[in-house]
Design a protein around this motif. Structure first.
Motif, PDB file in Angstrom:
ATOM      1  N   TYR A  35       0.663  -1.235  -0.078  1.00 29.66           N
ATOM      2  CA  TYR A  35       0.043   0.091  -0.033  1.00 29.66           C
ATOM      3  C   TYR A  35       0.795   1.272   0.080  1.00 29.66           C
ATOM      4  N   LEU A  36       1.885   1.329   0.836  1.00 31.02           N
ATOM      5  CA  LEU A  36       2.866   2.425   1.038  1.00 31.02           C
ATOM      6  C   LEU A  36       3.403   2.616  -0.377  1.00 31.02           C
ATOM      7  N   ALA A  57      14.939  12.205   7.344  1.00 29.37           N
ATOM      8  CA  ALA A  57      16.208  12.496   6.752  1.00 29.37           C
ATOM      9  C   ALA A  57      17.659  11.813   7.382  1.00 29.37           C
ATOM     10  N   ALA A  58      17.319  11.524   8.600  1.00 29.20           N
ATOM     11  CA  ALA A  58      18.365  10.595   9.249  1.00 29.20           C
ATOM     12  C   ALA A  58      18.238   9.069   8.723  1.00 29.20           C
ATOM     13  N   TYR A  59      17.167   8.738   8.442  1.00 28.08           N
ATOM     14  CA  TYR A  59      16.990   7.447   8.124  1.00 28.08           C
ATOM     15  C   TYR A  59      16.917   7.123   6.610  1.00 28.08           C
ATOM     16  N   TRP A  60      16.171   7.733   5.933  1.00 29.38           N
ATOM     17  CA  TRP A  60      16.154   7.308   4.182  1.00 29.38           C
ATOM     18  C   TRP A  60      17.262   7.261   3.553  1.00 29.38           C
ATOM     19  N   PRO A  61      18.015   8.275   3.601  1.00 27.50           N
ATOM     20  CA  PRO A  61      19.108   8.353   2.621  1.00 27.50           C
ATOM     21  C   PRO A  61      20.117   6.895   2.836  1.00 27.50           C
ATOM     22  N   THR A  62      20.113   6.346   3.904  1.00 24.58           N
ATOM     23  CA  THR A  62      20.787   5.224   4.203  1.00 24.58           C
ATOM     24  C   THR A  62      19.743   3.887   4.428  1.00 24.58           C
ATOM     25  N   ALA A  63      18.511   3.996   3.937  1.00 25.98           N
ATOM     26  CA  ALA A  63      17.654   2.894   4.167  1.00 25.98           C
ATOM     27  C   ALA A  63      18.196   1.572   3.324  1.00 25.98           C
ATOM     28  N   GLY A  64      18.013   0.381   3.862  1.00 23.36           N
ATOM     29  CA  GLY A  64      18.503  -0.779   3.149  1.00 23.36           C
ATOM     30  C   GLY A  64      17.499  -1.859   2.819  1.00 23.36           C
ATOM     31  N   ASP A  65      17.938  -2.906   2.872  1.00 22.47           N
ATOM     32  CA  ASP A  65      16.715  -4.192   2.296  1.00 22.47           C
ATOM     33  C   ASP A  65      15.475  -4.202   3.273  1.00 22.47           C
ATOM     34  N   GLU A  66      15.496  -3.220   4.368  1.00 31.10           N
ATOM     35  CA  GLU A  66      14.339  -3.613   5.250  1.00 31.10           C
ATOM     36  C   GLU A  66      12.915  -2.858   4.512  1.00 31.10           C
ATOM     37  N   VAL A  67      13.283  -1.898   3.576  1.00 27.95           N
ATOM     38  CA  VAL A  67      12.201  -1.149   2.864  1.00 27.95           C
ATOM     39  C   VAL A  67      12.486  -1.719   1.422  1.00 27.95           C
ATOM     40  N   SER A  68      11.038  -1.505   0.637  1.00 23.63           N
ATOM     41  CA  SER A  68      11.037  -1.909  -0.770  1.00 23.63           C
ATOM     42  C   SER A  68      11.998  -0.991  -1.515  1.00 23.63           C
TER      43      SER A  68
END
Length: 185
Positions: A35-36, A57-68
């Protein structure tokens, strides 16, 4: 015109974050993640308050395989508009600080053609947009949890307005997205 809509997680007792400012209590499952993905693919921009912006901004630029892949890509590429009079710089790609007159800038953005702008903001920013009557829609991700305290979704003053439930979408996790559209006067 492109609609401006609020999309936020909320607990059964009306909080958007707990007393420590955390949002890790929200419910999710694979269907909700899909859905997201669809939500992010359907919008032309995002609005954040300062606090939400700094957290994301502290999370998304380095987000990994835990998100699509869709979430990683769209969170990077979409224009990000920040409601802040105090931030002077933003490093997250495609971020625009709205400066001294943020509500005027938001109003200008909604007058442009487009598919919509999602507000992923905290309580203060959401309340200021509600007070300015800029929100066309509110999408509450109602989570089946009582957290006992924290930041309320709307705090402060705003004009009375009526809203019409246009859809509800339950997920296996127990969360339900409730979509409300502002009724015209």
């Amino acid at each position: 015109m492109q609609p401006l809509f609020l999309h936020t997680n909320v607990s059964l007792d009306g909080f958007i974050c707990d007393t420590a400012g955390h949002i890790d209590w929200h419910f999710s499952d694979e269907e909700f993640q899909q859905y997201l993905d669809g939500l992010l693919e359907s919008i032309d921009g995002m609005v954040f308050g300062r606090v939400a912006y700094e957290q994301l901004a502290a999370y998304w630029p380095t987000a990994g395989d835990e998100v699509s892949i869709v979430q990683r890509s769209r969170m990077r590429e979409l224009p990000k508009y920040v409601l802040s009079r105090t931030l002077t710089a933003a490093d997250w790609y495609n971020t625009h600080l709205l400066g001294e007159e943020p509500l005027t800038e938001i109003r200008r953005l909604t007058m442009q053609p487009g598919r919509g702008i999602a507000v992923f903001a905290g309580g203060s920013a959401a309340t200021s947009l509600l007070e300015a009557e800029l929100l066309a829609e509110v999408r509450l991700v109602l989570n089946p949890i009582l957290i006992g305290g924290g930041t309320r979704l709307f705090a402060g003053s705003y004009p009375i307005s009526t809203w019409r439930l246009t859809s509800n979408r339950p997920f296996a996790s127990g969360a339900t997205v409730l979509t409300y559209e502002r009724r015209t006067r």
